[in-house]
Design a protein around this motif. Structure first.
Motif, PDB file in Angstrom:
ATOM      1  N   TRP A 160      -1.237  -6.728  -1.177  1.00 28.36           N
ATOM      2  CA  TRP A 160      -0.888  -7.288   0.146  1.00 28.36           C
ATOM      3  C   TRP A 160      -1.975  -6.901   1.155  1.00 28.36           C
ATOM      4  CZ3 TRP A 160       4.884  -5.294   0.771  1.00 28.36           C
ATOM      5  CH2 TRP A 160       5.670  -5.856  -0.230  1.00 28.36           C
ATOM      6  N   SER A 161      -2.419  -5.646   1.064  1.00 25.87           N
ATOM      7  CA  SER A 161      -3.357  -5.184   2.092  1.00 25.87           C
ATOM      8  C   SER A 161      -4.726  -5.847   1.954  1.00 25.87           C
ATOM      9  CB  SER A 161      -3.466  -3.662   2.087  1.00 25.87           C
ATOM     10  OG  SER A 161      -3.968  -3.257   0.856  1.00 25.87           O
ATOM     11  N   LYS A 162      -4.999  -6.465   0.788  1.00 24.77           N
ATOM     12  CA  LYS A 162      -6.288  -7.155   0.606  1.00 24.77           C
ATOM     13  C   LYS A 162      -6.233  -8.595   1.111  1.00 24.77           C
ATOM     14  CE  LYS A 162      -7.576  -4.672  -3.618  1.00 24.77           C
ATOM     15  NZ  LYS A 162      -7.408  -4.822  -5.070  1.00 24.77           N
ATOM     16  N   ARG A 163      -5.042  -9.107   1.378  1.00 25.70           N
ATOM     17  CA  ARG A 163      -4.908 -10.517   1.802  1.00 25.70           C
ATOM     18  C   ARG A 163      -5.397 -10.688   3.243  1.00 25.70           C
ATOM     19  NH1 ARG A 163      -0.640 -13.519  -1.218  1.00 25.70           N
ATOM     20  NH2 ARG A 163      -0.745 -14.916   0.576  1.00 25.70           N
ATOM     21  N   ASP A 164      -5.877 -11.894   3.553  1.00 22.27           N
ATOM     22  CA  ASP A 164      -6.299 -12.064   4.947  1.00 22.27           C
ATOM     23  C   ASP A 164      -5.235 -12.755   5.800  1.00 22.27           C
ATOM     24  OD1 ASP A 164      -6.636 -14.543   3.955  1.00 22.27           O
ATOM     25  OD2 ASP A 164      -8.839 -14.505   3.980  1.00 22.27           O
ATOM     26  N   ASP A 165      -4.058 -13.066   5.212  1.00 25.01           N
ATOM     27  CA  ASP A 165      -3.006 -13.673   6.035  1.00 25.01           C
ATOM     28  C   ASP A 165      -1.976 -12.646   6.510  1.00 25.01           C
ATOM     29  OD1 ASP A 165      -1.957 -13.213   3.543  1.00 25.01           O
ATOM     30  OD2 ASP A 165      -1.132 -15.218   3.246  1.00 25.01           O
ATOM     31  N   ILE A 166      -2.215 -11.368   6.197  1.00 24.17           N
ATOM     32  CA  ILE A 166      -1.280 -10.339   6.676  1.00 24.17           C
ATOM     33  C   ILE A 166      -2.053  -9.055   6.963  1.00 24.17           C
ATOM     34  CG2 ILE A 166      -0.669  -9.561   4.312  1.00 24.17           C
ATOM     35  CD1 ILE A 166       2.229  -9.151   5.502  1.00 24.17           C
ATOM     36  N   ASN A 167      -1.634  -8.357   7.997  1.00 26.43           N
ATOM     37  CA  ASN A 167      -2.260  -7.089   8.368  1.00 26.43           C
ATOM     38  C   ASN A 167      -1.298  -5.971   7.955  1.00 26.43           C
ATOM     39  OD1 ASN A 167      -2.266  -4.884  10.637  1.00 26.43           O
ATOM     40  ND2 ASN A 167      -4.319  -5.732  10.604  1.00 26.43           N
ATOM     41  N   VAL A 168      -1.753  -5.121   7.020  1.00 30.36           N
ATOM     42  CA  VAL A 168      -0.864  -4.111   6.434  1.00 30.36           C
ATOM     43  C   VAL A 168      -1.348  -2.701   6.769  1.00 30.36           C
ATOM     44  CG1 VAL A 168       0.015  -3.166   4.244  1.00 30.36           C
ATOM     45  CG2 VAL A 168      -0.287  -5.634   4.493  1.00 30.36           C
ATOM     46  N   VAL A 169      -0.449  -1.859   7.243  1.00 34.21           N
ATOM     47  CA  VAL A 169      -0.759  -0.427   7.397  1.00 34.21           C
ATOM     48  C   VAL A 169       0.432   0.365   6.853  1.00 34.21           C
ATOM     49  CG1 VAL A 169      -1.297   1.469   8.987  1.00 34.21           C
ATOM     50  CG2 VAL A 169      -2.186  -0.816   9.471  1.00 34.21           C
ATOM     51  N   LEU A 170       0.112   1.371   6.023  1.00 38.55           N
ATOM     52  CA  LEU A 170       1.161   2.229   5.464  1.00 38.55           C
ATOM     53  C   LEU A 170       0.965   3.654   5.949  1.00 38.55           C
ATOM     54  CD1 LEU A 170       1.071   0.957   1.752  1.00 38.55           C
ATOM     55  CD2 LEU A 170       2.580   0.188   3.594  1.00 38.55           C
ATOM     56  N   THR A 171       2.061   4.368   6.010  1.00 36.98           N
ATOM     57  CA  THR A 171       1.979   5.774   6.430  1.00 36.98           C
ATOM     58  C   THR A 171       2.958   6.620   5.614  1.00 36.98           C
ATOM     59  OG1 THR A 171       2.118   7.268   8.344  1.00 36.98           O
ATOM     60  CG2 THR A 171       3.723   5.510   8.270  1.00 36.98           C
ATOM     61  N   VAL A 172       2.702   7.920   5.572  1.00 37.77           N
ATOM     62  CA  VAL A 172       3.646   8.845   4.919  1.00 37.77           C
ATOM     63  C   VAL A 172       3.989   9.967   5.906  1.00 37.77           C
ATOM     64  CG1 VAL A 172       2.876   8.420   2.551  1.00 37.77           C
ATOM     65  CG2 VAL A 172       1.734  10.174   3.911  1.00 37.77           C
ATOM     66  N   ASP A 173       5.192  10.510   5.743  1.00 40.31           N
ATOM     67  CA  ASP A 173       5.573  11.640   6.609  1.00 40.31           C
ATOM     68  C   ASP A 173       4.726  12.859   6.260  1.00 40.31           C
ATOM     69  OD1 ASP A 173       7.510   9.885   7.344  1.00 40.31           O
ATOM     70  OD2 ASP A 173       9.206  11.000   6.510  1.00 40.31           O
ATOM     71  N   GLU A 174       4.446  12.977   4.953  1.00 40.54           N
ATOM     72  CA  GLU A 174       3.719  14.161   4.465  1.00 40.54           C
ATOM     73  C   GLU A 174       2.702  13.710   3.425  1.00 40.54           C
ATOM     74  OE1 GLU A 174       5.442  17.731   2.163  1.00 40.54           O
ATOM     75  OE2 GLU A 174       6.925  17.124   3.671  1.00 40.54           O
ATOM     76  N   GLY A 175       1.425  13.933   3.680  1.00 36.81           N
ATOM     77  CA  GLY A 175       0.401  13.467   2.742  1.00 36.81           C
ATOM     78  C   GLY A 175       0.187  14.429   1.577  1.00 36.81           C
ATOM     79  N   ASN A 176      -0.769  14.074   0.704  1.00 37.65           N
ATOM     80  CA  ASN A 176      -1.231  15.004  -0.326  1.00 37.65           C
ATOM     81  C   ASN A 176      -2.740  14.829  -0.453  1.00 37.65           C
ATOM     82  OD1 ASN A 176      -1.649  12.697  -1.837  1.00 37.65           O
ATOM     83  ND2 ASN A 176       0.211  12.956  -3.070  1.00 37.65           N
ATOM     84  N   VAL A 177      -3.375  15.555  -1.359  1.00 44.38           N
ATOM     85  CA  VAL A 177      -4.841  15.505  -1.402  1.00 44.38           C
ATOM     86  C   VAL A 177      -5.376  14.115  -1.723  1.00 44.38           C
ATOM     87  CG1 VAL A 177      -5.459  17.915  -1.811  1.00 44.38           C
ATOM     88  CG2 VAL A 177      -4.669  16.510  -3.725  1.00 44.38           C
ATOM     89  N   ALA A 178      -4.599  13.358  -2.491  1.00 40.68           N
ATOM     90  CA  ALA A 178      -5.080  12.022  -2.897  1.00 40.68           C
ATOM     91  C   ALA A 178      -4.873  10.973  -1.800  1.00 40.68           C
ATOM     92  CB  ALA A 178      -4.343  11.593  -4.165  1.00 40.68           C
ATOM     93  N   TRP A 179      -3.996  11.237  -0.851  1.00 41.44           N
ATOM     94  CA  TRP A 179      -3.628  10.226   0.162  1.00 41.44           C
ATOM     95  C   TRP A 179      -4.696  10.144   1.253  1.00 41.44           C
ATOM     96  CZ3 TRP A 179      -0.696   6.159   0.830  1.00 41.44           C
ATOM     97  CH2 TRP A 179      -0.399   5.713   2.124  1.00 41.44           C
ATOM     98  N   LYS A 180      -5.273   8.953   1.404  1.00 41.00           N
ATOM     99  CA  LYS A 180      -6.333   8.782   2.411  1.00 41.00           C
ATOM    100  C   LYS A 180      -5.831   7.991   3.625  1.00 41.00           C
ATOM    101  CE  LYS A 180      -9.552  10.585  -0.311  1.00 41.00           C
ATOM    102  NZ  LYS A 180      -8.817  11.807  -0.692  1.00 41.00           N
ATOM    103  N   GLY A 181      -4.551   7.607   3.574  1.00 39.70           N
ATOM    104  CA  GLY A 181      -4.004   6.758   4.636  1.00 39.70           C
ATOM    105  C   GLY A 181      -3.458   7.571   5.798  1.00 39.70           C
ATOM    106  N   LYS A 182      -2.617   6.915   6.590  1.00 35.35           N
ATOM    107  CA  LYS A 182      -2.062   7.545   7.798  1.00 35.35           C
ATOM    108  C   LYS A 182      -0.966   8.539   7.439  1.00 35.35           C
ATOM    109  CE  LYS A 182      -3.764   4.296  10.745  1.00 35.35           C
ATOM    110  NZ  LYS A 182      -4.677   4.541  11.820  1.00 35.35           N
ATOM    111  N   VAL A 183      -0.805   9.529   8.312  1.00 31.24           N
ATOM    112  CA  VAL A 183       0.290  10.493   8.169  1.00 31.24           C
ATOM    113  C   VAL A 183       1.068  10.488   9.483  1.00 31.24           C
ATOM    114  CG1 VAL A 183       0.925  12.912   7.784  1.00 31.24           C
ATOM    115  CG2 VAL A 183      -1.026  11.922   6.550  1.00 31.24           C
ATOM    116  N   GLY A 184       2.378  10.315   9.369  1.00 29.78           N
ATOM    117  CA  GLY A 184       3.231  10.259  10.570  1.00 29.78           C
ATOM    118  C   GLY A 184       4.359   9.270  10.331  1.00 29.78           C
ATOM    119  N   LEU A 185       5.335   9.290  11.199  1.00 29.17           N
ATOM    120  CA  LEU A 185       6.474   8.374  11.039  1.00 29.17           C
ATOM    121  C   LEU A 185       6.019   6.928  11.251  1.00 29.17           C
ATOM    122  CD1 LEU A 185       9.169  10.383  13.053  1.00 29.17           C
ATOM    123  CD2 LEU A 185       8.828  10.325  10.567  1.00 29.17           C
ATOM    124  N   VAL A 186       6.796   5.992  10.725  1.00 30.55           N
ATOM    125  CA  VAL A 186       6.389   4.585  10.782  1.00 30.55           C
ATOM    126  C   VAL A 186       6.246   4.095  12.228  1.00 30.55           C
ATOM    127  CG1 VAL A 186       8.687   3.504  10.628  1.00 30.55           C
ATOM    128  CG2 VAL A 186       6.731   2.379   9.573  1.00 30.55           C
TER     129      VAL A 186
END
Ligand SMILES: Cc1cc2nc3c(=O)[nH]c(=O)nc-3n(C[C@H](O)[C@H](O)[C@H](O)COP(=O)(O)OP(=O)(O)OC[C@H]3O[C@@H](n4cnc5c(N)ncnc54)[C@H](O)[C@@H]3O)c2cc1C
Ligand code: FES
Length: 273
Positions: A160-186
């Motif tokens: 989904w995040s690679k498509r150009d018809d939608i803008n996708v952002v994901l987040t986690v409350d608590e990250g880990n070493v592998a997670w490169k995305g956002k950290v925080g509530l939605v």
């Protein structure tokens, strides 16, 4: 739905079981009769020997001979649903409820906010969005989970995040070493959504506490109460507006919902319980 008797489950074969997270599995099911659902509607799944529970299909509504439900293990029925295997038989009733008013979203900017197991109905909604992609002015998805291991449909959300018809952002409350995305509530990843909030549509689906805070944030952003759509979960029994178990004020979630405009239910005190 079985003709004449809405209480009779359709015999259904378990085609496959996919482990999504340690507490969530997706069942691929093949009913003996077609179950023709609209995105956002729900079905009642009978697990033999234990009982039944409502679930919102997570699959593509256009596929008529197979249905997927994504189930979080929380109690009696869902425990047993988690030990089902390929070849087992279950029952399905439905579909029930209203579903999303997809066509009324056409021509508009739409923001979908999802959390945890709320990704299940959202996946089905996304299939519809992508099938009608040209009919929307713009699409945004903001999704959150507790940890990176709790995300459902990991490979699909990457697509989904690679498509150009939608803008996708994901987040986690608590990250880990592998997670490169956002950290925080939605709610913290809604600020970069660029759309005309006063006329935009927001769809929210997730645990009650997440829906409560997301709705409050959307109101602050300027969304109208009539343009915020919530997918509500209440204890259910009959699923067809007879028993009264699922009431919110004068409404039955099973019949008048599960999808509600916030405007309709905002004054009832127990909507986030
Ligand atoms: C319209 C609708 C659609 C739904 N769609 C889905 C879906 O797609 N996927 C899914 O996993 N669930 C979904 N649910 C929730 C699901 O129906 C319940 O989790 C299920 O009925 C629990 O049954 P049980 O017998 O396993 O738990 P019970 O034995 O009845 O309950 C055990 C304990 O779990 C708690 N509990 C019940 N439901 C939840 C919950 N959702 N989250 C956390 N704790 C809970 C109860 O309060 C109780 O303490 C939906 C509910 C509704 C009303
Ligand atoms: S579940 Fe019986 S009225 Fe809604």
């Amino acid at each position: 739905m079985p003709k004449n008797n809405p209480y009779r489950p359709v015999e259904t074969e378990v085609l496959d079981v996919i482990t999504e997270t340690p507490t969530i599995k997706t069942l691929k099911l093949k009913p003996k009769e077609e179950i023709n659902f609209k995105t956002g509607q729900f079905i009642e799944l009978t697990v033999p020997g234990v009982g039944e529970a409502p679930f919102t299909p997570s699959s593509r509504p256009a596929i008529k001979d197979m249905i997927e439900v994504t189930i979080m293990r929380v109690g009696k029925v869902t425990e047993k649903a988690h030990v089902l295997k390929k070849g087992d038989t279950v029952g399905l009733r439905g579909p029930f409820g209203n579903g999303y008013p997809l066509e009324s979203f056409f021509g508009k900017e739409v923001l979908v906010v999802g959390g945890g197991c709320g990704f299940a109905p959202i996946r089905s909604l996304m299939y519809e969005f992508f099938e009608h992609s040209g009919d929307f002015k713009s699409l945004f998805f903001r999704g959150g989970c507790k940890t990176p291991n709790d995300f459902l449909y990991k490979e699909e959300t990457v697509e989904w995040s690679k498509r150009d018809d939608i803008n996708v952002v994901l987040t986690v409350d608590e990250g880990n070493v592998a997670w490169k995305g956002k950290v925080g509530l939605v709610t913290t990843i809604l600020d970069d959504v660029k759309m005309e909030f006063k006329i935009g549509i927001a769809v929210v689906c997730g645990p009650p506490i997440m829906m409560k805070f997301a709705t409050s944030k959307l109101l602050d952003m300027g969304f109208k109460t009539t343009n915020i759509y919530l997918s509500m979960e209440k204890n259910m029994s009959c699923g067809i507006g007879k028993c009264g178990h699922c009431r919110i004020g004068p409404y039955y979630v099973c019949k008048d919902g599960p999808v509600f405009q916030y405007e309709k239910i905002k004054n009832f005190h127990d909507i986030w319980e």
